[in-house]
Motif scaffolding. Structure first.
Motif, short mmCIF file in Angstrom:
data_model
loop_
_atom_site.label_atom_id
_atom_site.label_comp_id
_atom_site.label_asym_id
_atom_site.label_seq_id
_atom_site.Cartn_x
_atom_site.Cartn_y
_atom_site.Cartn_z
N ALA A 230 8.77 32.90 143.61
CA ALA A 230 9.78 31.85 143.81
C ALA A 230 11.17 32.45 143.92
O ALA A 230 11.98 32.00 144.72
CB ALA A 230 9.73 30.85 142.67
N LYS B 46 13.39 31.91 147.29
CA LYS B 46 14.67 31.22 147.18
C LYS B 46 15.87 32.16 147.32
O LYS B 46 17.00 31.77 147.08
CB LYS B 46 14.76 30.50 145.81
N VAL C 276 18.59 30.45 137.92
CA VAL C 276 17.56 31.48 137.73
C VAL C 276 17.20 31.60 136.26
O VAL C 276 16.02 31.73 135.91
CB VAL C 276 18.02 32.83 138.33
N THR D 192 17.29 29.24 134.08
CA THR D 192 16.47 28.06 133.78
C THR D 192 15.04 28.27 134.26
O THR D 192 14.09 27.95 133.55
CB THR D 192 17.08 26.81 134.45
N TRP D 193 14.88 28.81 135.47
CA TRP D 193 13.53 29.08 135.98
C TRP D 193 12.80 30.05 135.07
O TRP D 193 11.64 29.85 134.74
CB TRP D 193 13.59 29.67 137.38
N SER E 74 11.98 28.44 131.62
CA SER E 74 10.95 27.40 131.70
C SER E 74 9.58 27.95 132.07
O SER E 74 8.59 27.24 131.93
CB SER E 74 11.37 26.31 132.69
N SER E 75 9.51 29.20 132.52
CA SER E 75 8.22 29.75 132.91
C SER E 75 7.55 30.58 131.81
O SER E 75 6.49 31.14 132.03
CB SER E 75 8.37 30.62 134.17
#
Length: 182
Positions: A2, A6, A37, A39-40, A43-44
């Motif tokens: 991702a 992105k 980034v 946050t991604w 959250s992963s």
């Protein structure tokens, strides 16, 4: 993936540098993307791990912290995968199931232990060595009902790629099943 799709991977590898304080518009845009980034990333991962990296100063700091923390895990995982590859035999599995299991282990190992790219020829030698090892592992893990096919393939010079070996063994299994009335 991702991050690459992105166009944000540069935030974790450090290639997208933080702009100077004078360039307010660029700095604001950089901070927004960096927060996205972060946050991604947060959250992963699990809540426990996320809590331990939440206050890192930027996406690159989180990435580096996680890489440092889990690099030793990769070595342990690599050792476990190598053992699983070594111990993997066809047993009662079909050739398809056996090859699929091996292929998954090989792919996982190759991700944890990638071949570095260079122009000195070592990369090609390493790729060739790994391909030969895969062929030998596939063939030697087969049941004795494939002894003749195994012998024929091992007599080939040069050894075919593992995908070709799989195809040959699969054909043998299909023929054997037809003759057995399955």
């Amino acid at each position: 993936m991702a991050l690459t799709v992105k166009n944000k991977y540069g935030f974790v590898d450090g290639s997208i540098k933080k702009p100077s304080e004078e360039d307010i518009d660029e700095l604001q845009q950089w901070r927004r993307c960096n927060s996205l980034v972060k946050t991604w990333l947060v959250s992963s991962i699990s809540k426990e791990i996320a809590a331990s990296v939440f206050y890192c100063d930027g996406a690159q700091a989180i990435w580096n912290e996680l890489r440092e923390r889990f690099s030793q895990v990769n070595n342990v995982q690599l050792f476990q995968i190598e053992n699983e590859i070594h111990d993997c035999v066809q047993g009662t599995m079909s050739v398809r199931s056996y090859f699929t299991k091996l292929k998954g282990l090989w792919d996982e190992r190759d991700i944890l232990c990638p071949i570095s790219t260079c122009n000195c020829g070592v990369t090609n030698e390493e790729l060739s060595y790994r391909e030969t090892q895969k062929t030998i592992k596939l063939l030697m893990g087969l049941t004795e009902s494939f002894a003749m096919t195994r012998g024929q393939i091992l007599m080939m010079d040069p050894l075919p790629k593992v995908s070709k070996d799989y195809s040959l063994v699969l054909k043998h299994e299909c023929q054997r099943d037809v003759f057995a009335g399955k």
